[in-house]
Design an enzyme around this catalytic site. Sequence first.
Site, short mmCIF file in Angstrom:
data_model
loop_
_atom_site.label_atom_id
_atom_site.label_comp_id
_atom_site.label_asym_id
_atom_site.label_seq_id
_atom_site.Cartn_x
_atom_site.Cartn_y
_atom_site.Cartn_z
CB VAL A 22 34.82 47.61 93.73
CG1 VAL A 22 33.49 47.36 93.04
CG2 VAL A 22 35.90 46.72 93.13
CG ASN A 225 40.49 38.56 87.58
OD1 ASN A 225 40.58 39.36 86.65
ND2 ASN A 225 40.11 38.91 88.78
N GLY A 276 45.70 17.35 70.29
CA GLY A 276 46.62 16.31 69.85
C GLY A 276 47.23 16.72 68.53
CB CYS A 279 52.10 20.78 65.48
SG CYS A 279 52.41 20.52 63.73
#
Length: 449
Positions: A22, A225, A276, A279
Site C-alpha cells: 500500500v 472485502n 421471504g 421463491c
Amino acid sequence: MTAEERPQVDTMNVSIFGLGYVGAVSGACFAHFGHKVIGVDINLSKIEMINAGFSPVVEQGLAELISKGHAAGMISATEDVSAAVMGSEISLISVGTPSDTNGSQSLTAVESVVEAIGREIRRKQEPHCVVIRSTVAPGTTDGRIARLLQEAAGREIGEELTLCSNPEFLREGSAIKDFFHPPFTVVGGVGTEGCQALATLYAGLDAPFIATTARVAESLKYACNCFHAVKIAFANELGVLMKTLGIDSREAMRIFCEDRLLNISSAYLRPGFAFGGSCLPKELRTIADMARAANLPLPMLTSVLESNQQHVERALEMIQRRGRRKVALFGLAFKPGTDDLRESPLVTLAERLIGKGFDLAIFDRSVDLGRLTGTNLEYIRCEIPHLDRLVSNSIDGTLNGAGTIVIGHAPRDVVPKIAAAAVGRSVIDLQGVAALQNRPGIDYEGICW
Ligand SMILES: NC(=O)c1ccc[n+]([C@@H]2O[C@H](COP(=O)([O-])OP(=O)(O)OC[C@H]3O[C@@H](n4cnc5c(N)ncnc54)[C@H](O)[C@@H]3O)[C@@H](O)[C@H]2O)c1
C-alpha cells in the site's frame, strides 16, 4: 491514466509510514501527481531500495514509477520519523495490521507509528494531518487512535491537527491501475474538519471524492472485502454443485452476470428486514437438498435461511425488550403491494409474538383475507389460524392502545399517521422510515440502524 498522463494539481509534501504494497504504490502514484513523497519504514533494505530508485515490492508498473519519481527527486525514504513529519504537512499510515493469534486485529505497528508522529507534531507549529490508510476495525480511528494521537501531540483534533480514515482498496497485481482508476476515494474525518488536505492530495484522480465519518469509511473497507469474499464463495459453491449435476457452471454464471438489474446491481443491498415469499426460501431449500443428495457440503448457501431466521429473532427480541404487551404491526405480506403471505417473515414475526402472549393488531391494506386463495390461504390458515381477528383496515384501530408500533412496511400515506401517534410509544422500524428517526418523544429503534 498512464504514467504519461499527468494532471496539474496543487502539490503537497507527504510522508508515508510503511512501505509495503500500500505504502510503496501510494507513494509512487502521489509522486507521479507531483506531490513530494518521503517514505518511512523500519526495514532498512526497503529504505535503501527506494533511495536507489528501486521498488521494495514486486508490483506491475511500480518499478518504473519509482524509478521516475526518484530520478525527478519526488520520492525518497528514511527511518527518521522527525525529518518525515517536519518535512511534510500530511502523514499517511500504511503499516500492517495482521491478525493476532486469537483472530483480533493487531494495532501494534499502527499505534507505535501514531505515537511517534504525535510526538513530532508536539514540536511543530504548522498544522498537520494524519491519515489512517491501514485497514482498521470500525471505531478504531476516532477511538484508540484519536486518543493516542492527541495525547502524544499534546493538542486536540481541530487545533491545527486533523485525523482521517482513508481506506485503501487496491488489489495486488493491478495496484497501480486500481490507484489511478478507483471507483471512489472515501475519506472519513474525525471531528468536524479533516478532509480538505486529502481532496488536494487526490485532486489528480478522476473519481468521486466521498467525505463521510471515519467509522463509515472504515466500515466500507470491510463491507467491500466481505462482499467480494461472499461473491467468490457463492460462485464456487454453485460451481461445484453444478459440476456434480453435469452443468457448465461457467456458462451459467456468465449468463447470470448479464442481469444488471437484479444480479450485478444495487438491488437487495439495502439493510432492512428478512426476505421471504414463495421463491427465495424454497429455492434455498432445494439447493440444500441437492447438496445433501450429492454429499456436498455447501456451508454458505445452506446457512442463508438460518441467517434470515436470526434476523426475525432480532426483531422479536427488540419488541420483547420494550416490555409492552400491546403491539401494532404495519405490514404482513412478504413485501409491500402484494397479498402474498407465503413465508413472509412478518407472518413469522406475528406468529412468534402471538405465541409469546403479545396482544397483536395488524394493518396491511393489500391483504384482504376474504380474497386469499390457494396455497396463500392454506399457508396463513396453518400459520395464524385466527388472523381475521387481528387484521384491521383501520389505522387508528390498529394503533389503539399499542405501546409498541412495528413497521414492517407502511404505505407512504400511513407514515404521517404513525408518526403523529408515535410520541410516547416505542417504534421498531424494519423498513427504514427516515421521517421517524430522531423524532423527539419516540422510543425509536431500527433493525439495522
Ligand atoms: N496488500 C494489499 O493488497 C492491501 C490492500 C488494501 C489495504 N491493505 C491494508 O494496508 C495495510 C498495509 O498493508 P501492506 O500489504 O502494504 O503491508 P506490508 O506488510 O506489505 O507492509 C507494511 C510495512 O510497514 C512497515 N512497518 C512496520 N512497522 C513500522 C513502523 N513502526 N514504522 C514504519 N514502518 C513500519 C513494514 O516494515 C512494512 O514495510 C494493512 O492494514 C492492510 O490490511 C492492504
